[in-house]
Motif scaffolding. Structure first.
Motif, PDB file in Angstrom:
ATOM      1  N   LEU A 174       3.681  54.752 101.210  1.00 13.39           N
ATOM      2  CA  LEU A 174       3.755  55.263 102.414  1.00 13.39           C
ATOM      3  C   LEU A 174       5.324  54.027 102.281  1.00 13.39           C
ATOM      4  O   LEU A 174       5.842  54.137 103.972  1.00 13.39           O
ATOM      5  CB  LEU A 174       2.226  54.254 103.031  1.00 13.39           C
ATOM      6  N   ARG A 175       4.724  52.778 101.555  1.00 16.31           N
ATOM      7  CA  ARG A 175       6.085  52.104 101.821  1.00 16.31           C
ATOM      8  C   ARG A 175       7.690  53.059 101.650  1.00 16.31           C
ATOM      9  O   ARG A 175       8.459  52.937 102.061  1.00 16.31           O
ATOM     10  CB  ARG A 175       6.228  51.496 100.972  1.00 16.31           C
ATOM     11  N   HIS A 176       7.373  53.990 100.434  1.00 13.65           N
ATOM     12  CA  HIS A 176       8.514  54.395  99.957  1.00 13.65           C
ATOM     13  C   HIS A 176       8.756  56.011 101.359  1.00 13.65           C
ATOM     14  O   HIS A 176       9.606  56.119 101.742  1.00 13.65           O
ATOM     15  CB  HIS A 176       8.391  55.716  98.526  1.00 13.65           C
ATOM     16  N   PHE A 177       7.819  56.123 102.358  1.00 13.05           N
ATOM     17  CA  PHE A 177       7.859  57.310 103.155  1.00 13.05           C
ATOM     18  C   PHE A 177       8.258  56.607 103.732  1.00 13.05           C
ATOM     19  O   PHE A 177       9.360  57.161 104.647  1.00 13.05           O
ATOM     20  CB  PHE A 177       6.654  58.197 103.656  1.00 13.05           C
ATOM     21  N   CYS A 178       7.778  55.144 104.796  1.00 15.02           N
ATOM     22  CA  CYS A 178       9.092  54.699 105.513  1.00 15.02           C
ATOM     23  C   CYS A 178      10.600  54.831 105.644  1.00 15.02           C
ATOM     24  O   CYS A 178      11.089  55.204 106.724  1.00 15.02           O
ATOM     25  CB  CYS A 178       8.090  53.311 105.422  1.00 15.02           C
ATOM     26  N   ALA A 179      10.602  53.402 104.128  1.00 16.16           N
ATOM     27  CA  ALA A 179      12.397  53.880 104.194  1.00 16.16           C
ATOM     28  C   ALA A 179      13.002  55.540 104.009  1.00 16.16           C
ATOM     29  O   ALA A 179      13.582  55.014 104.632  1.00 16.16           O
ATOM     30  CB  ALA A 179      12.392  52.995 102.579  1.00 16.16           C
ATOM     31  N   SER A 180      12.442  56.552 103.895  1.00 19.24           N
ATOM     32  CA  SER A 180      13.258  58.168 103.673  1.00 19.24           C
ATOM     33  C   SER A 180      13.167  58.374 105.020  1.00 19.24           C
ATOM     34  O   SER A 180      14.158  58.918 105.812  1.00 19.24           O
ATOM     35  CB  SER A 180      11.997  58.937 102.887  1.00 19.24           C
ATOM     36  N   GLN A 181      11.961  57.869 106.042  1.00 13.93           N
ATOM     37  CA  GLN A 181      12.091  58.531 107.575  1.00 13.93           C
ATOM     38  C   GLN A 181      13.069  57.227 108.038  1.00 13.93           C
ATOM     39  O   GLN A 181      13.448  58.350 108.980  1.00 13.93           O
ATOM     40  CB  GLN A 181      10.402  58.519 107.532  1.00 13.93           C
ATOM     41  N   LEU A 182      12.908  56.348 107.811  1.00 13.44           N
ATOM     42  CA  LEU A 182      13.691  55.597 109.080  1.00 13.44           C
ATOM     43  C   LEU A 182      15.558  55.643 107.845  1.00 13.44           C
ATOM     44  O   LEU A 182      15.916  55.830 109.070  1.00 13.44           O
ATOM     45  CB  LEU A 182      13.772  53.875 108.361  1.00 13.44           C
ATOM     46  N   TYR A 183      15.190  55.924 107.222  1.00  7.39           N
ATOM     47  CA  TYR A 183      17.323  56.596 107.003  1.00  7.39           C
ATOM     48  C   TYR A 183      17.192  57.805 107.037  1.00  7.39           C
ATOM     49  O   TYR A 183      18.860  58.320 108.074  1.00  7.39           O
ATOM     50  CB  TYR A 183      17.180  56.584 104.841  1.00  7.39           C
ATOM     51  N   ALA A 184      16.220  59.074 107.193  1.00  9.93           N
ATOM     52  CA  ALA A 184      16.480  60.325 107.769  1.00  9.93           C
ATOM     53  C   ALA A 184      16.747  60.641 109.081  1.00  9.93           C
ATOM     54  O   ALA A 184      17.357  61.287 109.498  1.00  9.93           O
ATOM     55  CB  ALA A 184      15.463  61.017 107.503  1.00  9.93           C
ATOM     56  N   HIS A 185      16.109  59.474 109.583  1.00  9.19           N
ATOM     57  CA  HIS A 185      16.811  59.207 111.544  1.00  9.19           C
ATOM     58  C   HIS A 185      17.834  58.523 112.010  1.00  9.19           C
ATOM     59  O   HIS A 185      17.973  57.843 112.813  1.00  9.19           O
ATOM     60  CB  HIS A 185      15.104  58.543 111.994  1.00  9.19           C
ATOM     61  N   HIS A 239      14.098  58.891 100.004  1.00 13.07           N
ATOM     62  CA  HIS A 239      13.738  60.249  99.144  1.00 13.07           C
ATOM     63  C   HIS A 239      14.431  61.485 100.720  1.00 13.07           C
ATOM     64  O   HIS A 239      13.580  61.231 101.654  1.00 13.07           O
ATOM     65  CB  HIS A 239      12.972  60.500  98.975  1.00 13.07           C
ATOM     66  N   VAL A 240      15.368  61.667 100.411  1.00 11.40           N
ATOM     67  CA  VAL A 240      16.360  62.452 101.411  1.00 11.40           C
ATOM     68  C   VAL A 240      15.541  64.235 101.324  1.00 11.40           C
ATOM     69  O   VAL A 240      15.548  65.247 100.047  1.00 11.40           O
ATOM     70  CB  VAL A 240      17.401  63.183 101.095  1.00 11.40           C
ATOM     71  N   ARG A 241      15.015  64.336 102.231  1.00 10.73           N
ATOM     72  CA  ARG A 241      14.105  65.843 102.233  1.00 10.73           C
ATOM     73  C   ARG A 241      14.816  67.497 102.420  1.00 10.73           C
ATOM     74  O   ARG A 241      15.829  66.575 103.492  1.00 10.73           O
ATOM     75  CB  ARG A 241      12.755  66.244 102.713  1.00 10.73           C
ATOM     76  N   ARG A 242      14.773  68.687 102.899  1.00  8.56           N
ATOM     77  CA  ARG A 242      14.981  68.773 103.360  1.00  8.56           C
ATOM     78  C   ARG A 242      16.628  69.652 102.541  1.00  8.56           C
ATOM     79  O   ARG A 242      16.432  69.714 101.730  1.00  8.56           O
ATOM     80  CB  ARG A 242      15.130  69.169 105.105  1.00  8.56           C
ATOM     81  N   THR A 243      17.043  70.104 103.784  1.00 12.37           N
ATOM     82  CA  THR A 243      18.371  70.607 102.737  1.00 12.37           C
ATOM     83  C   THR A 243      20.276  69.663 103.042  1.00 12.37           C
ATOM     84  O   THR A 243      20.978  69.886 103.437  1.00 12.37           O
ATOM     85  CB  THR A 243      18.619  71.670 103.663  1.00 12.37           C
ATOM     86  N   HIS A 244      19.391  68.602 103.190  1.00  8.90           N
ATOM     87  CA  HIS A 244      20.643  67.544 103.502  1.00  8.90           C
ATOM     88  C   HIS A 244      21.642  67.017 102.611  1.00  8.90           C
ATOM     89  O   HIS A 244      22.794  67.821 103.264  1.00  8.90           O
ATOM     90  CB  HIS A 244      19.590  65.744 103.299  1.00  8.90           C
TER      91      HIS A 244
END
Length: 358
Positions: A297-308, A332-337
């Motif tokens: 969840l900590r990794h998820f938080c970092a990835s979402q903050l960066y994506a936003h 961890h950048v998702r989709r087609t970044h």
């Protein structure tokens, strides 16, 4: 008109001799040991750091404060090249801690005595890394985490023990929203929530993770990313099921069902939070059974903050990392970044080529 005489009011000091420097070096080491003891470190941890410092001093052949990055390069790149990974990391941490002590306590004095400016020789370039790269933890997507928490919250109304279930849910939400570690969130007190600080309020993380016995690293985490709403709901609607005294000093934010000898609530354990998260993931994200942990969840938080749109420096501060390289491993950048960036580059190249041909 006569010129005024300008006097330097700083104290002029004759450079120290060998005996004075030797005595000063001994006093500095004694002061370092006393300061670490005052910080609450175990005697074994302090003794280990002193051994590392003495070994570097013996190899260097001169006071540690004269050590330069080139010396650290030689130490870790040649002398300790074949040493155990743990030894290299421990020695680097001992040096970093020692130089922090020197800069805070003796930088001016050392400059007056020797003319040398103290600067830590261990930096992000020569800092020894772990034995292997950390396992790549790709967190669930934003939609999947949304499904997890939506299903989990839906269970709360009908569960047999509402208060513990809601507590576990709120703890997991904080891990996902502002990247708190499981032991950081369980150590929070009610008084650590600073509702009026900053734009959104902040969490005073008193028990942040320290590196190799350096002690807790405190930080202030803003209540961004819906974290304020999570805490307001929990404190106002759930906390009273455990205790009715919000003003008690040291009252835990996440209480346990167990009671202390004085009748107050004890603090929840990390295993209870881990088990609740694993159970919720098994129920609502079966494809991730056994794979959703507090650290994920900590990794998820970092990835979402960066994506936003949050920059890496700000994410580093939120997560409490000493090195930005560590923070980068959490993104961890998702989709087609990456694919979109490649297409944009191709379009720019094609535009330049078209201009040359026309």
């Amino acid at each position: 008109m006569a010129l005024a005489v300008v006097r330097d009011l700083r104290e002029a000091r004759v450079p120290a001799g060998p005996d004075e420097l030797a005595a000063f070096e001994t006093d500095v080491l004694a002061g370092f040991v006393l300061a670490r003891a005052a910080a609450g470190l175990a005697d074994s941890t302090i003794a280990g750091d002193v051994i590392h410092l003495e070994q570097v001093r013996a190899w260097l052949g001169r006071p540690l404060w004269t050590m330069q990055p080139a010396d650290a390069d030689a130490c870790f790149g040649q002398v300790l090249r074949g040493a155990a990974r743990g030894t290299r990391l421990a020695r680097a941490q001992a040096l970093k801690t020692c130089f922090l002590f020197l800069e805070l306590r003796h930088k001016v004095e050392i400059h007056q005595m020797t003319g040398h400016i103290v600067q830590c020789p261990v930096d992000e370039i020569n800092r020894p890394r772990g034995g292997r790269d950390a396992a790549l933890r790709i967190p669930p997507s934003e939609a999947q985490v949304g499904v997890l928490f939506a299903g989990w919250r839906g269970e709360l109304a009908g569960c047999r023990k509402f208060a513990p279930a809601a507590r576990n849910y709120a703890a997991a939400k904080l891990m996902a929203e502002v990247g708190l570690r499981v032991n950081e969130v369980r150590q929070l007190d009610l008084d650590d929530i600073k509702w009026d600080l900053g734009r959104f309020g902040k969490i005073h993380v008193r028990m942040g993770k320290g590196a190799r016995g350096s002690g807790p690293r405190e930080r202030m985490v803003p209540l961004i990313n819906n974290a304020r709403a999570t805490l307001e709901w929990f404190v106002q609607d759930v906390w009273c099921h455990f205790d009715d005294d919000h003003t008690r000093v040291g009252a835990p934010l996440l209480p346990s069902e167990r009671k202390n000898p004085d009748g107050s609530c004890a603090r929840v354990g990390d295993e209870a939070l881990r088990a609740a998260l694993a159970g919720a993931a098994a129920a609502h994200l079966p494809d991730w059974r056994g794979g959703v942990t507090p650290h994920l969840l900590r990794h998820f938080c970092a990835s979402q903050l960066y994506a936003h749109g949050m920059d890496l420096i700000a994410i580093q501060e939120v997560l409490g990392h000493s090195w930005i390289v560590t923070t980068m491993n959490y993104i961890h950048v998702r989709r087609t970044h990456v694919e979109d960036a490649w297409i944009s580059g191709q379009q720019r190249a094609a535009g330049k080529l078209k201009g040359l041909l026309s």
